[in-house]
Design a protein around this motif. Structure first.
Motif, PDB file in Angstrom:
ATOM      1  N   LYS A   1       0.803  -1.223   0.000  1.00 15.20           N
ATOM      2  CA  LYS A   1       0.000   0.000   0.000  1.00 15.20           C
ATOM      3  C   LYS A   1       0.838   1.274   0.000  1.00 15.20           C
ATOM      4  O   LYS A   1       0.305   2.380   0.049  1.00 15.20           O
ATOM      5  N   GLY A   2       2.163   1.089  -0.092  1.00 10.42           N
ATOM      6  CA  GLY A   2       3.049   2.244  -0.166  1.00 10.42           C
ATOM      7  C   GLY A   2       4.252   1.960  -1.044  1.00 10.42           C
ATOM      8  O   GLY A   2       4.348   0.913  -1.687  1.00 10.42           O
ATOM      9  N   PHE A   3       5.211   2.885  -1.050  1.00  6.55           N
ATOM     10  CA  PHE A   3       6.379   2.786  -1.914  1.00  6.55           C
ATOM     11  C   PHE A   3       7.447   1.846  -1.382  1.00  6.55           C
ATOM     12  O   PHE A   3       8.445   1.636  -2.062  1.00  6.55           O
ATOM     13  N   ARG A   4       7.264   1.297  -0.171  1.00  9.77           N
ATOM     14  CA  ARG A   4       8.344   0.594   0.514  1.00  9.77           C
ATOM     15  C   ARG A   4       9.492   1.597   0.640  1.00  9.77           C
ATOM     16  O   ARG A   4       9.269   2.679   1.156  1.00  9.77           O
ATOM     17  N   SER A   5      10.704   1.324   0.140  1.00  6.05           N
ATOM     18  CA  SER A   5      11.779   2.323   0.273  1.00  6.05           C
ATOM     19  C   SER A   5      12.474   2.596  -1.049  1.00  6.05           C
ATOM     20  O   SER A   5      13.671   2.890  -1.085  1.00  6.05           O
ATOM     21  N   ASN A   6      11.717   2.524  -2.132  1.00  8.08           N
ATOM     22  CA  ASN A   6      12.338   2.703  -3.442  1.00  8.08           C
ATOM     23  C   ASN A   6      11.611   3.746  -4.287  1.00  8.08           C
ATOM     24  O   ASN A   6      10.406   3.889  -4.203  1.00  8.08           O
ATOM     25  N   GLY A   7      12.391   4.459  -5.083  1.00  3.25           N
ATOM     26  CA  GLY A   7      11.829   5.463  -5.977  1.00  3.25           C
ATOM     27  C   GLY A   7      11.552   6.800  -5.320  1.00  3.25           C
ATOM     28  O   GLY A   7      10.837   7.636  -5.887  1.00  3.25           O
TER      29      GLY A   7
ATOM     30  N   GLU B   1       3.267  12.596   5.249  1.00  2.00           N
ATOM     31  CA  GLU B   1       2.718  11.498   6.040  1.00  2.00           C
ATOM     32  C   GLU B   1       2.234  10.358   5.147  1.00  2.00           C
ATOM     33  O   GLU B   1       2.372   9.177   5.490  1.00  2.00           O
ATOM     34  N   THR B   2       1.717  10.718   3.997  1.00  2.00           N
ATOM     35  CA  THR B   2       1.182   9.723   3.074  1.00  2.00           C
ATOM     36  C   THR B   2       2.287   8.870   2.464  1.00  2.00           C
ATOM     37  O   THR B   2       2.213   7.631   2.477  1.00  2.00           O
ATOM     38  N   VAL B   3       3.323   9.504   1.931  1.00  2.00           N
ATOM     39  CA  VAL B   3       4.378   8.729   1.264  1.00  2.00           C
ATOM     40  C   VAL B   3       5.275   8.005   2.265  1.00  2.00           C
ATOM     41  O   VAL B   3       6.017   7.082   1.888  1.00  2.00           O
ATOM     42  N   LEU B   4       5.203   8.381   3.542  1.00  2.00           N
ATOM     43  CA  LEU B   4       5.956   7.663   4.573  1.00  2.00           C
ATOM     44  C   LEU B   4       5.236   6.393   5.044  1.00  2.00           C
ATOM     45  O   LEU B   4       5.661   5.774   6.021  1.00  2.00           O
ATOM     46  N   GLU B   5       4.186   5.996   4.355  1.00  2.00           N
ATOM     47  CA  GLU B   5       3.477   4.760   4.684  1.00  2.00           C
ATOM     48  C   GLU B   5       4.487   3.663   5.017  1.00  2.00           C
ATOM     49  O   GLU B   5       5.338   3.313   4.203  1.00  2.00           O
ATOM     50  N   PRO B   6       4.440   3.093   6.244  1.00  2.00           N
ATOM     51  CA  PRO B   6       5.431   2.081   6.626  1.00  2.00           C
ATOM     52  C   PRO B   6       5.334   0.820   5.786  1.00  2.00           C
ATOM     53  O   PRO B   6       4.259   0.440   5.311  1.00  2.00           O
ATOM     54  N   THR B   7       6.458   0.183   5.601  1.00  2.00           N
ATOM     55  CA  THR B   7       6.556  -0.997   4.754  1.00  2.00           C
ATOM     56  C   THR B   7       6.062  -2.250   5.467  1.00  2.00           C
ATOM     57  O   THR B   7       6.481  -2.536   6.585  1.00  2.00           O
ATOM     58  N   GLN B   8       5.188  -2.995   4.807  1.00  2.00           N
ATOM     59  CA  GLN B   8       4.771  -4.292   5.338  1.00  2.00           C
ATOM     60  C   GLN B   8       5.878  -5.302   5.066  1.00  2.00           C
ATOM     61  O   GLN B   8       6.393  -5.407   3.953  1.00  2.00           O
ATOM     62  N   ILE B   9       6.228  -6.054   6.085  1.00  2.02           N
ATOM     63  CA  ILE B   9       7.264  -7.084   5.950  1.00  2.02           C
ATOM     64  C   ILE B   9       6.585  -8.422   5.664  1.00  2.02           C
ATOM     65  O   ILE B   9       5.721  -8.864   6.415  1.00  2.02           O
ATOM     66  N   TYR B  10       6.985  -9.070   4.565  1.00  3.47           N
ATOM     67  CA  TYR B  10       6.328 -10.300   4.112  1.00  3.47           C
ATOM     68  C   TYR B  10       6.971 -11.575   4.671  1.00  3.47           C
ATOM     69  O   TYR B  10       6.397 -12.659   4.566  1.00  3.47           O
ATOM     70  N   HIS B  11       8.155 -11.455   5.207  1.00  2.00           N
ATOM     71  CA  HIS B  11       9.000 -12.571   5.625  1.00  2.00           C
ATOM     72  C   HIS B  11       8.267 -13.686   6.371  1.00  2.00           C
ATOM     73  O   HIS B  11       8.260 -14.843   5.946  1.00  2.00           O
ATOM     74  N   SER B  12       7.614 -13.364   7.478  1.00  2.00           N
ATOM     75  CA  SER B  12       6.954 -14.390   8.290  1.00  2.00           C
ATOM     76  C   SER B  12       5.796 -15.057   7.550  1.00  2.00           C
ATOM     77  O   SER B  12       5.573 -16.265   7.666  1.00  2.00           O
TER      78      SER B  12
ATOM     79  N   PHE C   1      -2.479  -5.528  -9.079  1.00  5.45           N
ATOM     80  CA  PHE C   1      -3.298  -4.725  -8.167  1.00  5.45           C
ATOM     81  C   PHE C   1      -3.495  -3.311  -8.714  1.00  5.45           C
ATOM     82  O   PHE C   1      -2.655  -2.791  -9.446  1.00  5.45           O
ATOM     83  N   GLU C   2      -4.581  -2.700  -8.340  1.00  5.77           N
ATOM     84  CA  GLU C   2      -4.772  -1.266  -8.574  1.00  5.77           C
ATOM     85  C   GLU C   2      -3.724  -0.538  -7.741  1.00  5.77           C
ATOM     86  O   GLU C   2      -3.604  -0.760  -6.534  1.00  5.77           O
ATOM     87  N   PRO C   3      -2.901   0.317  -8.345  1.00  5.79           N
ATOM     88  CA  PRO C   3      -1.878   1.026  -7.583  1.00  5.79           C
ATOM     89  C   PRO C   3      -2.504   1.906  -6.498  1.00  5.79           C
ATOM     90  O   PRO C   3      -3.613   2.424  -6.675  1.00  5.79           O
ATOM     91  N   PRO C   4      -1.820   2.096  -5.378  1.00  5.99           N
ATOM     92  CA  PRO C   4      -2.319   3.011  -4.343  1.00  5.99           C
ATOM     93  C   PRO C   4      -2.574   4.405  -4.917  1.00  5.99           C
ATOM     94  O   PRO C   4      -1.879   4.848  -5.841  1.00  5.99           O
ATOM     95  N   LYS C   5      -3.539   5.087  -4.355  1.00  7.32           N
ATOM     96  CA  LYS C   5      -3.949   6.403  -4.854  1.00  7.32           C
ATOM     97  C   LYS C   5      -2.775   7.374  -4.901  1.00  7.32           C
ATOM     98  O   LYS C   5      -2.664   8.189  -5.833  1.00  7.32           O
ATOM     99  N   MET C   6      -1.868   7.299  -3.927  1.00  2.00           N
ATOM    100  CA  MET C   6      -0.750   8.246  -3.892  1.00  2.00           C
ATOM    101  C   MET C   6       0.125   8.110  -5.138  1.00  2.00           C
ATOM    102  O   MET C   6       0.643   9.110  -5.651  1.00  2.00           O
ATOM    103  N   MET C   7       0.299   6.886  -5.628  1.00  5.45           N
ATOM    104  CA  MET C   7       1.129   6.675  -6.820  1.00  5.45           C
ATOM    105  C   MET C   7       0.458   7.238  -8.073  1.00  5.45           C
ATOM    106  O   MET C   7       1.107   7.873  -8.904  1.00  5.45           O
TER     107      MET C   7
END
Length: 361
Positions: A182-188, A217-228, A277-283
């Motif tokens: 739902k966010g940029f993670r940490s790239n771009g 605040e919007t683009v700082l959306e925290p990254t979801q970690i998929y690992h577990s 997926f439909e890209p998040p609105k911010m993108m």
């Protein structure tokens, strides 16, 4: 029309530099030949692997780049640890490895104990959720060399040899499952900041995105970690594998085509991604503001897909059930083809429904 190169980042030069760096790294592999810790050659991989008998130890490094500058701009540090952990932990899982440790280095213009406390509290929380430890790190105050703060980390993980994912079993017709971001993670973020600065000026971070949040605040959306969640499919160390995941791509620098292609190089296959997926609105809004083409957006940002798994068609249903149980939104986004290209049906702002084709080199 804004591009990543205009914002100061040249992906082609970055790729070339990575090739040069790894070529030099491979020259050291002979140093451990016939010894514990002998390395595997993994050109274009997400992590490095060392032979430790009945398992591989993996290690990889990354950081959160200029996303941290935005955190500095508004003094928000509590979620940056999730971004940092995700960048390295979710690279390690690409070979099926369970991450064990994350160390970190903080290079800063001026040491601020309160700021560092918030950063580390977030990283500690993220690691606790993934059953990962922080064995140590380093803080360097270097005012003559750096403006702001650079935060990088190293992950170490382990994976049994029989469960190591090397993409050699990818086959025509296999399903590709996308994990939602739902966010940029940490790239771009160089392009993100470039577009917003041009649209709103130097103080863009205070401009409203909607009624509740500013753009920062919007683009700082925290990254979801998929690992577990992914480990629920491939199994933690010495735990049974539930799904034979054939390949995994972490969608980071290089966007969707630049990372998905890594799954197919060994088998000279490709992909049709016609249900992204439909890209998040911010993108989509950033595309509109900066006149960023869909081709550029998909090669710089994740556009809503943070990770891609390759599984046999028979394993799709169970895979989706396990990912949902792990708290990850996922869906089938495409399939493996015998053509060495990544073909994307765009869901971007400018040309929704258009077929975008990227050659796998």
């Amino acid at each position: 029309m804004a591009t990543y190169k205009e914002s100061g980042v040249d992906i082609s030069l970055g790729d070339k530099s990575s090739e040069i760096a790894y070529a030099e790294a491979k020259k050291t592999f002979k140093n451990r030949k016939g010894m514990i810790g002998c390395p595997l050659t993994m050109d274009g991989g997400f992590t490095g692997a060392l032979d430790f008998g009945d398992f591989y130890l993996v290690q990889n490094d990354d950081g959160i780049g200029s996303k941290f500058k935005i955190a500095d701009d508004i003094g928000k540090y509590d979620t940056a640890g999730y971004d940092l952990a995700a960048m390295v932990i979710d690279d390690a899982i690409c070979v099926g490895a369970e991450c064990i440790t994350v160390s970190n280095t903080i290079d800063t213009e001026k040491v601020d104990p309160v700021k560092i406390g918030k950063m580390m509290k977030g990283l500690s929380k993220a690691c606790a959720e993934q059953k990962v430890v922080i064995p140590g790190g380093e803080i360097a105050e270097i005012p003559s060399m750096i403006k702001g703060t650079v935060w990088n980390s190293t992950a170490v993980g382990i994976v049994e040899k029989k469960k190591f994912i090397d993409c050699s079993k990818v086959r025509l017709g296999d399903a590709l499952i996308g994990l939602y971001s739902k966010g940029f993670r940490s790239n771009g973020f160089s392009l993100v900041r470039y577009v917003l600065k041009n649209a709103f000026g130097e103080n863009w971070y205070g401009k409203k995105f909607d009624a509740k949040k500013t753009w920062a605040e919007t683009v700082l959306e925290p990254t979801q970690i998929y690992h577990s969640a992914v480990l629920e499919l491939v199994g933690r160390y010495k735990k049974p594998r539930k799904i034979d995941v054939k390949g995994i791509a972490h969608v980071t620098g290089g966007g969707v085509p630049g990372n998905t292609c890594r799954i197919f190089k060994k088998t000279h296959t490709g992909a049709i991604l016609d249900n992204l997926f439909e890209p998040p609105k911010m993108m989509l809004e950033l595309q509109k503001l900066g006149k960023v083409s869909d081709e550029e957006a998909y090669t710089v940002w994740n556009m809503g897909t943070g990770m891609i798994l390759c599984v046999a068609q028979k394993d799709v249903k169970k895979s989706l059930e396990l990912l949902k149980k792990g708290g990850v939104k996922a869906q089938v986004i495409g399939r493996v083809t015998n053509k060495p290209t990544i073909e994307i049906t765009s869901r971007g702002h400018n040309s929704k429904g258009k077929k975008l084709s990227f050659k796998i080199s």
